[in-house]
Design an enzyme around this catalytic site. Structure first.
Site, PDB file in Angstrom:
ATOM      1  N   LYS A 116       0.826  -0.993   0.055  1.00 40.89           N
ATOM      2  CA  LYS A 116      -0.069  -0.106   0.114  1.00 40.89           C
ATOM      3  C   LYS A 116       0.959   1.199   0.079  1.00 40.89           C
ATOM      4  CE  LYS A 116      -4.229  -2.190   1.964  1.00 40.89           C
ATOM      5  NZ  LYS A 116      -3.516  -3.611   1.371  1.00 40.89           N
ATOM      6  N   GLU A 200      -2.776   8.218   6.279  1.00 43.64           N
ATOM      7  CA  GLU A 200      -3.211   9.089   5.288  1.00 43.64           C
ATOM      8  C   GLU A 200      -4.575   9.679   5.918  1.00 43.64           C
ATOM      9  OE1 GLU A 200      -4.434   6.220   2.350  1.00 43.64           O
ATOM     10  OE2 GLU A 200      -6.252   5.529   3.398  1.00 43.64           O
ATOM     11  N   GLU A 275      -9.049  -0.109  -5.923  1.00 40.20           N
ATOM     12  CA  GLU A 275     -10.347   0.520  -4.917  1.00 40.20           C
ATOM     13  C   GLU A 275     -10.357   1.895  -5.173  1.00 40.20           C
ATOM     14  OE1 GLU A 275     -10.098  -1.077  -1.166  1.00 40.20           O
ATOM     15  OE2 GLU A 275     -10.292  -3.252  -1.619  1.00 40.20           O
ATOM     16  N   GLU A 288      -6.347   2.242  -3.423  1.00 42.20           N
ATOM     17  CA  GLU A 288      -5.265   1.202  -3.386  1.00 42.20           C
ATOM     18  C   GLU A 288      -5.694   0.089  -4.466  1.00 42.20           C
ATOM     19  OE1 GLU A 288      -5.618   0.391   0.584  1.00 42.20           O
ATOM     20  OE2 GLU A 288      -6.994  -1.431   0.396  1.00 42.20           O
ATOM     21  N   ASN A 290      -5.605  -4.135  -4.511  1.00 43.06           N
ATOM     22  CA  ASN A 290      -5.451  -5.470  -4.042  1.00 43.06           C
ATOM     23  C   ASN A 290      -5.250  -6.326  -5.158  1.00 43.06           C
ATOM     24  OD1 ASN A 290      -6.283  -4.993  -1.336  1.00 43.06           O
ATOM     25  ND2 ASN A 290      -8.113  -4.557  -1.853  1.00 43.06           N
ATOM     26  N   PHE A 348     -20.148  -5.867  18.453  1.00 41.50           N
ATOM     27  CA  PHE A 348     -19.828  -6.892  17.416  1.00 41.50           C
ATOM     28  C   PHE A 348     -18.338  -7.262  18.163  1.00 41.50           C
ATOM     29  CE2 PHE A 348     -22.419  -3.718  15.610  1.00 41.50           C
ATOM     30  CZ  PHE A 348     -23.205  -4.417  14.768  1.00 41.50           C
TER      31      PHE A 348
END
Length: 660
Positions: A116, A200, A275, A288, A290, A348
């Site tokens: 990345k 970022e 993305e 980015e 993948n 969660f």
């Protein structure tokens, strides 16, 4: 074409790859750790090779063990799935040196786009707009703080080799960086074997849209349209769909062209994903790439009819793409819900344990023309381990349009039953029923916006109140009728969902008629599919088919339909009067206790007996499923006792620390 492929992965993606290989007539080998010895993937593969202890750093991330497994079995190629070694250029090079084919992009593409930090440098040189940030390596926490304050809060701290939502924190202030940077670095090291971090600018309330690309070794690159992945929690995608409800044809073509151009610039020759961050005005810019298969690839397969795993294998074997961009078109709409072992009612948090019951919906085409697909790597009785990602399965549906796909997903979730651990099916069902989601007005802040105080289920609507009344009456007639030897009264008071409903129950046309005596109407329950002991009750209420989760309680029955849960009592009129006189039960006082919210491993304990602690102060870190969770004191006080030690395994609700 290859004769034998080794799958360097586990769980549902290993099973997914095996299925395609079987269809292509390719033999498969899976590697497995101690935790996966009895897994579904091991059972399905033609061969399996043990590679070590449960922690990924000692098994799935050890390239030497993968290579040795290839040598021992004669596997000609390795499919890495996603995660683990899938974006490791060194691993791809190592395989090439050993004469083993890597089923993925070439090492140059992985290095240029898979990392990345490097991908942002490359994109900047290619004049691709990127999110503002620091793309160099970061030395330590102090350096991270300086960078964050130069960029301006909020910022996102991300693992360079990260993926799957792991190794990410959003920092809103200096304290968040001080605590988050070392936690992200530790997660990155544990999950990916690479602790490099970049920072970022965090863009608030954007949409996350990605373009699926596919290339071969002959210079051909195409895209297979987009996926909308904006429903995220803690930067982990939860619900994906294809296509995106945001894009028009012009924006779709522009994003696809940019993704293809970027892929061609690095000679991309496999499946990958570019993305983008998109605004509600359809503006977008590169985030980015993948360089691997994505978790959410099923929705792309459902709208295009293309098997991406097959295409990766064919490309790695040197075959050219058998179709062009002009041959592809979007057909219908697809949804994917990630079924996670996590408790939505506890923020969660991960839930570890055994799948005591695991009953997914039936796959295939439904009578209304919609489709259900469930990508899973587990069976009833399997255990969800603390060592890996908490995903149980990926449930996907297809329909001719978006609403049809959503409705199919709601019904599929209704028919998905899991017991033995916490799972997020009620939450996913709640999203499917929300007007905002159904309208497509979503962003990456959707869950935070719609559930600001966490998830506590939903209030039963009018249909669900009728459903719970009818189901409770039907169950009670069976259970109480057995106890009474068949002699059973017909008039009852149904208490639950905030109401007292006098009813008269009688058989009618093979089902039940439930007269709501104070409402001047009756409910018709037919097609009843239930007997004592079954956890799911299926029937048709007033012409509408449904399924709901049921279980007996100390009093009455607990019934859940989608996200609404109620305890329902069916009592005689006199018993109902007496019940109303009972005093409410008092909750236990836990104000002086720090309790583990999840099962996991105690990484650190930051307090000792006699120490003064202020509210909000970090007292421990619990690690579960590759995520480190900071436990904070909820009140000021003095520590009376520390009841666990660093390195210990703890259960959910176990007391960690007691205050005086």
């Amino acid at each position: 074409m290859f004769r034998k492929i080794l799958i360097a992965n586990r769980g549902e993606i290993a099973v997914r790859i095996i299925k395609t290989c079987r269809r292509l007539g390719i033999a498969t080998v899976v590697v497995y750790s101690e935790a996966d010895a009895d897994s579904m993937a091991v059972e399905m593969a033609d061969e399996s090779v043990f590679i070590g202890p449960a922690p990924a750093s000692a098994s799935y991330l050890v390239a030497d063990k993968i290579v040795e497994a290839c040598r021992a079995t004669g596997a000609e190629a390795v499919h890495p799935g996603f995660g683990f070694l899938s974006e490791n250029a060194g691993f791809a090079k190592r395989l090439a040196d050993e004469g083993i084919v890597f089923i993925g992009p070439n090492p140059h593409a992985i290095e240029a786009m898979g990392d990345k930090i490097e991908s942002k440098k490359f994109a900047a040189r290619a004049n691709v707009s990127v999110v503002p940030g620091h793309v160099g390596e970061i030395d330590d926490t102090a350096h991270a703080i300086r960078i964050s304050e130069d960029i301006g809060y909020p910022v996102m701290i991300k693992a360079s080799a990260g993926g799957g939502g792991k190794g990410i924190r959003v920092a809103w202030n200096r304290q968040d960086v001080e605590e988050g940077f070392p936690a992200v670095r530790a997660e990155a090291k544990a999950s990916f074997g690479d602790d490099r971090i970049f920072i970022e600018k965090f863009i608030e309330s954007p949409r996350h849209i990605e373009i699926q690309v596919l290339g071969d070794k002959h210079g051909n690159v195409i895209h297979l349209f987009e996926r909308e992945c904006s429903i995220q929690r803690r930067n982990q995608k939860v619900i994906e769909e294809a296509p995106s409800p945001l894009l028009d044809e012009a924006t779709r073509a522009a994003m696809g062209a940019q993704a293809v151009a970027l892929a061609k610039a690095v000679n991309y020759d496999s499946a990958g994903t570019v993305e983008f961050v998109a605004g509600q005005d359809r503006s977008f810019y590169f985030l980015e790439m993948n360089t691997r298969l994505q978790v959410e690839h099923p929705v792309t397969e459902l709208i295009t009819g293309v098997d991406l795993v097959e295409q990766m294998i064919r490309s790695a074997a040197g075959e050219p793409l058998a179709f062009s961009q002009a041959d592809l078109a979007i057909n219908g709409w697809a949804m994917e819900s990630r079924i996670y072992a996590e408790d939505p009612y506890r923020g969660f948090l991960p839930s570890i344990g055994r799948l005591v019951r695991y009953s997914p919906p039936e796959e295939g085409e439904s009578a209304d023309g919609t489709l259900v697909r469930n990508d899973a790597g587990v069976r009833e009785g399997d255990e969800i381990s603390m060592y890996y990602d908490p995903m149980i399965s990926k449930l996907s549906t297809w329909g001719p349009d978006r609403i049809a796909a959503i409705d199919a997903m709601g019904e599929a979730l209704e028919n998905f039953h899991i017991e033995g651990l916490g799972q997020n099916i009620p939450f996913l069902a709640a999203v499917m029923d929300q007007d905002r989601f159904r309208s497509g007005r979503i962003s990456t802040a959707y869950i935070k916006d719609e559930f600001p105080d966490g998830f506590q289920g939903t209030v039963p609507d009018a249909f669900q109140k009728d459903l719970m009344t009818a189901v409770a009456c039907a169950m009670h007639r069976v259970v109480a009728g057995r106890a009474a030897g068949g002699r059973l009264r017909d008039d009852w008071i149904v208490i639950g969902a905030g109401e007292h409903r006098p009813v008269l129950v009688e058989t009618a046309d093979g089902g039940l008629k439930i007269d709501l005596l104070e409402e001047g109407r009756a409910l018709s329950l037919s097609g009843i599919d239930w007997r004592p002991g079954l956890p799911v009750f299926r029937a048709v209420l007033d012409g509408r088919a449904f399924a709901c989760a049921v279980q007996p309680a100390a009093e009455g029955y607990v019934i859940r339909h989608r996200a609404a849960t109620s305890r329902i009592l069916v009592l005689s009129p006199r018993s109902a009067q007496l019940h109303d006189m009972l005093p409410p039960k008092k909750a236990a006082d836990t104000a002086k206790l720090v309790i583990s919210p999840m099962p996991g491993l105690v990484v650190t304990l930051d307090v000792e007996a006699g120490q003064s602690v202020r509210s909000g102060e970090q007292v421990a870190i619990i690690e579960a499923m590759k995520m480190q969770n900071i436990i904070r004191a909820e009140r000021d006080g003095v520590v009376k006792a520390v009841l666990v030690a660093a390195g210990a395994s703890v259960a959910a609700d176990e007391v960690l620390i007691e205050f005086g």
